[in-house]
Design a protein around this motif. Sequence first.
Motif, PDB file in Angstrom:
ATOM      1  N   ILE A  47     -58.934   9.421 113.377  1.00 40.27           N
ATOM      2  CA  ILE A  47     -58.823  10.691 114.302  1.00 40.27           C
ATOM      3  C   ILE A  47     -57.798  10.402 115.296  1.00 40.27           C
ATOM      4  O   ILE A  47     -56.821  11.034 115.685  1.00 40.27           O
ATOM      5  CB  ILE A  47     -60.140  11.239 114.950  1.00 40.27           C
ATOM      6  N   ALA A  48     -58.022   9.049 116.048  1.00 42.05           N
ATOM      7  CA  ALA A  48     -56.799   8.766 117.141  1.00 42.05           C
ATOM      8  C   ALA A  48     -55.679   8.774 116.361  1.00 42.05           C
ATOM      9  O   ALA A  48     -54.812   8.901 117.080  1.00 42.05           O
ATOM     10  CB  ALA A  48     -57.472   7.362 117.519  1.00 42.05           C
ATOM     11  N   GLU A  49     -55.726   7.991 114.989  1.00 41.40           N
ATOM     12  CA  GLU A  49     -54.150   7.893 114.647  1.00 41.40           C
ATOM     13  C   GLU A  49     -53.471   9.256 114.425  1.00 41.40           C
ATOM     14  O   GLU A  49     -52.264   9.342 114.518  1.00 41.40           O
ATOM     15  CB  GLU A  49     -54.326   7.076 113.381  1.00 41.40           C
ATOM     16  N   ARG A  50     -54.296  10.157 114.007  1.00 41.67           N
ATOM     17  CA  ARG A  50     -53.920  11.486 113.816  1.00 41.67           C
ATOM     18  C   ARG A  50     -53.269  12.199 115.061  1.00 41.67           C
ATOM     19  O   ARG A  50     -52.213  12.797 114.931  1.00 41.67           O
ATOM     20  CB  ARG A  50     -54.815  12.304 112.991  1.00 41.67           C
ATOM     21  N   ILE A  51     -54.273  11.972 115.822  1.00 39.97           N
ATOM     22  CA  ILE A  51     -53.725  12.533 117.526  1.00 39.97           C
ATOM     23  C   ILE A  51     -52.359  11.899 117.715  1.00 39.97           C
ATOM     24  O   ILE A  51     -51.526  12.664 118.348  1.00 39.97           O
ATOM     25  CB  ILE A  51     -54.899  12.399 118.360  1.00 39.97           C
ATOM     26  N   ARG A  52     -52.340  10.535 117.604  1.00 37.73           N
ATOM     27  CA  ARG A  52     -51.219   9.914 117.810  1.00 37.73           C
ATOM     28  C   ARG A  52     -50.058  10.422 117.196  1.00 37.73           C
ATOM     29  O   ARG A  52     -48.681  10.661 117.979  1.00 37.73           O
ATOM     30  CB  ARG A  52     -51.432   8.260 117.604  1.00 37.73           C
ATOM     31  N   HIS A  53     -49.949  10.608 115.897  1.00 36.98           N
ATOM     32  CA  HIS A  53     -49.017  11.324 115.286  1.00 36.98           C
ATOM     33  C   HIS A  53     -48.600  12.543 115.705  1.00 36.98           C
ATOM     34  O   HIS A  53     -47.415  12.931 115.670  1.00 36.98           O
ATOM     35  CB  HIS A  53     -49.433  11.274 113.668  1.00 36.98           C
ATOM     36  N   LEU A  54     -49.602  13.528 115.750  1.00 35.09           N
ATOM     37  CA  LEU A  54     -49.453  14.906 116.210  1.00 35.09           C
ATOM     38  C   LEU A  54     -48.568  14.847 117.620  1.00 35.09           C
ATOM     39  O   LEU A  54     -47.755  15.657 117.828  1.00 35.09           O
ATOM     40  CB  LEU A  54     -50.880  15.307 116.475  1.00 35.09           C
ATOM     41  N   GLY A  55     -48.959  13.713 118.552  1.00 38.66           N
ATOM     42  CA  GLY A  55     -48.424  13.646 119.800  1.00 38.66           C
ATOM     43  C   GLY A  55     -46.821  13.308 119.604  1.00 38.66           C
ATOM     44  O   GLY A  55     -46.025  14.026 120.259  1.00 38.66           O
ATOM     45  N   GLU A  56     -46.391  12.546 118.415  1.00 37.22           N
ATOM     46  CA  GLU A  56     -44.969  12.324 118.367  1.00 37.22           C
ATOM     47  C   GLU A  56     -44.368  13.650 117.713  1.00 37.22           C
ATOM     48  O   GLU A  56     -43.146  13.761 117.986  1.00 37.22           O
ATOM     49  CB  GLU A  56     -45.052  11.370 116.969  1.00 37.22           C
ATOM     50  N   LEU A  57     -44.900  14.446 116.765  1.00 33.11           N
ATOM     51  CA  LEU A  57     -44.665  15.630 116.518  1.00 33.11           C
ATOM     52  C   LEU A  57     -44.308  16.417 117.471  1.00 33.11           C
ATOM     53  O   LEU A  57     -43.134  17.143 117.688  1.00 33.11           O
ATOM     54  CB  LEU A  57     -45.371  16.053 115.448  1.00 33.11           C
ATOM     55  N   HIS A  58     -45.074  16.694 118.561  1.00 34.75           N
ATOM     56  CA  HIS A  58     -45.030  17.355 119.830  1.00 34.75           C
ATOM     57  C   HIS A  58     -43.680  16.871 120.674  1.00 34.75           C
ATOM     58  O   HIS A  58     -42.926  17.759 120.970  1.00 34.75           O
ATOM     59  CB  HIS A  58     -46.263  17.314 120.741  1.00 34.75           C
ATOM     60  N   GLN A  59     -43.909  15.562 120.627  1.00 32.89           N
ATOM     61  CA  GLN A  59     -42.573  15.116 121.549  1.00 32.89           C
ATOM     62  C   GLN A  59     -41.318  15.250 120.891  1.00 32.89           C
ATOM     63  O   GLN A  59     -40.270  15.537 121.465  1.00 32.89           O
ATOM     64  CB  GLN A  59     -42.708  13.580 121.927  1.00 32.89           C
ATOM     65  N   ALA A  60     -41.261  15.545 119.554  1.00 30.04           N
ATOM     66  CA  ALA A  60     -39.946  15.816 118.795  1.00 30.04           C
ATOM     67  C   ALA A  60     -39.679  17.273 118.735  1.00 30.04           C
ATOM     68  O   ALA A  60     -38.788  17.470 118.085  1.00 30.04           O
ATOM     69  CB  ALA A  60     -39.957  15.074 117.369  1.00 30.04           C
ATOM     70  N   GLY A  61     -40.573  17.912 119.213  1.00 25.85           N
ATOM     71  CA  GLY A  61     -40.480  19.470 119.170  1.00 25.85           C
ATOM     72  C   GLY A  61     -40.831  20.072 118.141  1.00 25.85           C
ATOM     73  O   GLY A  61     -40.224  21.346 117.761  1.00 25.85           O
ATOM     74  N   LEU A  62     -41.581  19.497 116.963  1.00 29.87           N
ATOM     75  CA  LEU A  62     -41.721  20.070 115.740  1.00 29.87           C
ATOM     76  C   LEU A  62     -43.073  20.742 115.985  1.00 29.87           C
ATOM     77  O   LEU A  62     -43.341  21.620 115.093  1.00 29.87           O
ATOM     78  CB  LEU A  62     -42.047  18.987 114.647  1.00 29.87           C
ATOM     79  N   VAL A  63     -43.808  20.542 117.015  1.00 30.12           N
ATOM     80  CA  VAL A  63     -44.959  21.368 117.315  1.00 30.12           C
ATOM     81  C   VAL A  63     -45.075  21.969 118.715  1.00 30.12           C
ATOM     82  O   VAL A  63     -44.740  21.031 119.424  1.00 30.12           O
ATOM     83  CB  VAL A  63     -46.447  20.308 117.024  1.00 30.12           C
ATOM     84  N   THR A  64     -45.425  23.040 118.705  1.00 33.10           N
ATOM     85  CA  THR A  64     -45.345  23.944 120.078  1.00 33.10           C
ATOM     86  C   THR A  64     -46.494  23.187 120.924  1.00 33.10           C
ATOM     87  O   THR A  64     -47.645  22.653 120.282  1.00 33.10           O
ATOM     88  CB  THR A  64     -45.544  25.430 119.869  1.00 33.10           C
ATOM     89  N   ASP A  65     -46.552  23.674 122.171  1.00 30.30           N
ATOM     90  CA  ASP A  65     -47.527  23.101 123.163  1.00 30.30           C
ATOM     91  C   ASP A  65     -49.059  23.822 122.672  1.00 30.30           C
ATOM     92  O   ASP A  65     -49.940  23.049 122.780  1.00 30.30           O
ATOM     93  CB  ASP A  65     -47.413  23.552 124.625  1.00 30.30           C
ATOM     94  N   GLU A  66     -48.854  25.071 122.324  1.00 30.86           N
ATOM     95  CA  GLU A  66     -50.174  25.536 121.918  1.00 30.86           C
ATOM     96  C   GLU A  66     -50.764  25.047 120.650  1.00 30.86           C
ATOM     97  O   GLU A  66     -51.690  24.998 120.360  1.00 30.86           O
ATOM     98  CB  GLU A  66     -49.855  27.326 121.658  1.00 30.86           C
ATOM     99  N   GLU A  67     -49.747  24.888 119.685  1.00 30.69           N
ATOM    100  CA  GLU A  67     -50.181  24.103 118.330  1.00 30.69           C
ATOM    101  C   GLU A  67     -50.587  22.786 118.623  1.00 30.69           C
ATOM    102  O   GLU A  67     -51.602  22.363 117.721  1.00 30.69           O
ATOM    103  CB  GLU A  67     -49.037  24.156 117.451  1.00 30.69           C
ATOM    104  N   PHE A  68     -50.259  22.071 119.443  1.00 24.82           N
ATOM    105  CA  PHE A  68     -50.596  20.943 119.783  1.00 24.82           C
ATOM    106  C   PHE A  68     -52.017  20.688 120.358  1.00 24.82           C
ATOM    107  O   PHE A  68     -52.831  20.078 119.910  1.00 24.82           O
ATOM    108  CB  PHE A  68     -49.752  19.941 120.798  1.00 24.82           C
ATOM    109  N   SER A  69     -52.291  21.463 121.281  1.00 27.16           N
ATOM    110  CA  SER A  69     -53.491  21.680 122.060  1.00 27.16           C
ATOM    111  C   SER A  69     -54.711  22.145 121.218  1.00 27.16           C
ATOM    112  O   SER A  69     -55.742  21.404 120.886  1.00 27.16           O
ATOM    113  CB  SER A  69     -53.313  22.775 123.239  1.00 27.16           C
ATOM    114  N   LEU A  70     -54.340  23.247 120.183  1.00 29.19           N
ATOM    115  CA  LEU A  70     -55.417  23.515 119.141  1.00 29.19           C
ATOM    116  C   LEU A  70     -55.594  22.700 118.110  1.00 29.19           C
ATOM    117  O   LEU A  70     -56.727  22.387 117.792  1.00 29.19           O
ATOM    118  CB  LEU A  70     -54.651  24.987 118.430  1.00 29.19           C
ATOM    119  N   LYS A  71     -54.609  21.835 117.571  1.00 28.54           N
ATOM    120  CA  LYS A  71     -54.620  20.960 116.501  1.00 28.54           C
ATOM    121  C   LYS A  71     -55.528  19.593 117.075  1.00 28.54           C
ATOM    122  O   LYS A  71     -56.549  19.160 116.740  1.00 28.54           O
ATOM    123  CB  LYS A  71     -53.402  20.475 115.891  1.00 28.54           C
ATOM    124  N   LYS A  72     -55.262  19.544 118.382  1.00 22.96           N
ATOM    125  CA  LYS A  72     -55.791  18.291 119.063  1.00 22.96           C
ATOM    126  C   LYS A  72     -57.382  18.498 119.153  1.00 22.96           C
ATOM    127  O   LYS A  72     -58.344  17.831 118.803  1.00 22.96           O
ATOM    128  CB  LYS A  72     -55.472  17.800 120.326  1.00 22.96           C
TER     129      LYS A  72
END
Length: 286
Positions: free
Chosen positions: A254-279
């Motif tokens: 789970i921690a690894e997936r959240i880390r990768h999700l953060g990378e996608l968020h920083q790259a602009g591939l995931v919105t703030d809302e999508e990041f919060s929901l998926k996290k």
Amino acid sequence: MSRMGDVLAGFHAAWEFESDSVLIRYERGIRTPKLFQVLGERRVPLAALQGVTLTHGKRGTVILRAEPRPGADPLLEAAAGQLKEGSDPYRLVLPADKETLAEYYADELRAALTESGPAERYLVAAPDAPRAFKAYDAKASFDGRSVSFRWFWTGASSAKWKAGDQTFAVGDLSGVEWRSPEVFEGYLRLLRRDAAVPPPAQADQDPGAVVFGLGYGPVHESLPFAAAVLAAVRECGPVAAVPASAPRRDPADIAERIRHLGELHQAGLVTDEEFSLKKAELLAEL
């Protein structure tokens, strides 16, 4: 039919003729196609066959081939004509000096066949579950009741990562679509009974599909998997009203997936809302 227990041995396989079936035993040598090694042996009822041919092959060989009825074997149904000749499980290659013996068995087999045309149900057993294999973008697993796709952050598209890991009950499926990894853009797609929205045309964007790459999803792993799912779909009962709850995940995963999700968020591939929901969804799996 021949005497029970008669055996005709060729390259990579031996056929044992019984009163109502042919038992095909595949060799496990390094020169044997990997698909044959995985299949091990298969009992083919005579009712599943509609013909038999004997032809001359290359380099002083003859080829005995049983012709299955359409719809009788889930492995061939899943393959949909994409198997290479050398991986055809109904093809027995013999040395030319066995031609007379092969002709005898071909005649005996033809005389014993009484069915033809499409079969109403699968007559040849599918590979057993559980099954699992690594695709390019996910690990696919099947326990006999449901199919799960667990995405690899190194291979899965952002669309799949956003959708999250997927689990499909057999009762929710209508079939499978398999494209050989030996041709361009191989994949395994699950076909759903009541899809409200048509799936994306590209398999790498469809959370109901896994894609193959070099060394990922080879025929001997992905095709038996597809056949096992297809047979289960055909045999399943009514669609389950309440889906099974998802299993708990490893906290490190789970921690690894959240880390990768953060990378996608920083790259602009995931919105703030999508990041919060998926996290939140990932944390809820702990």
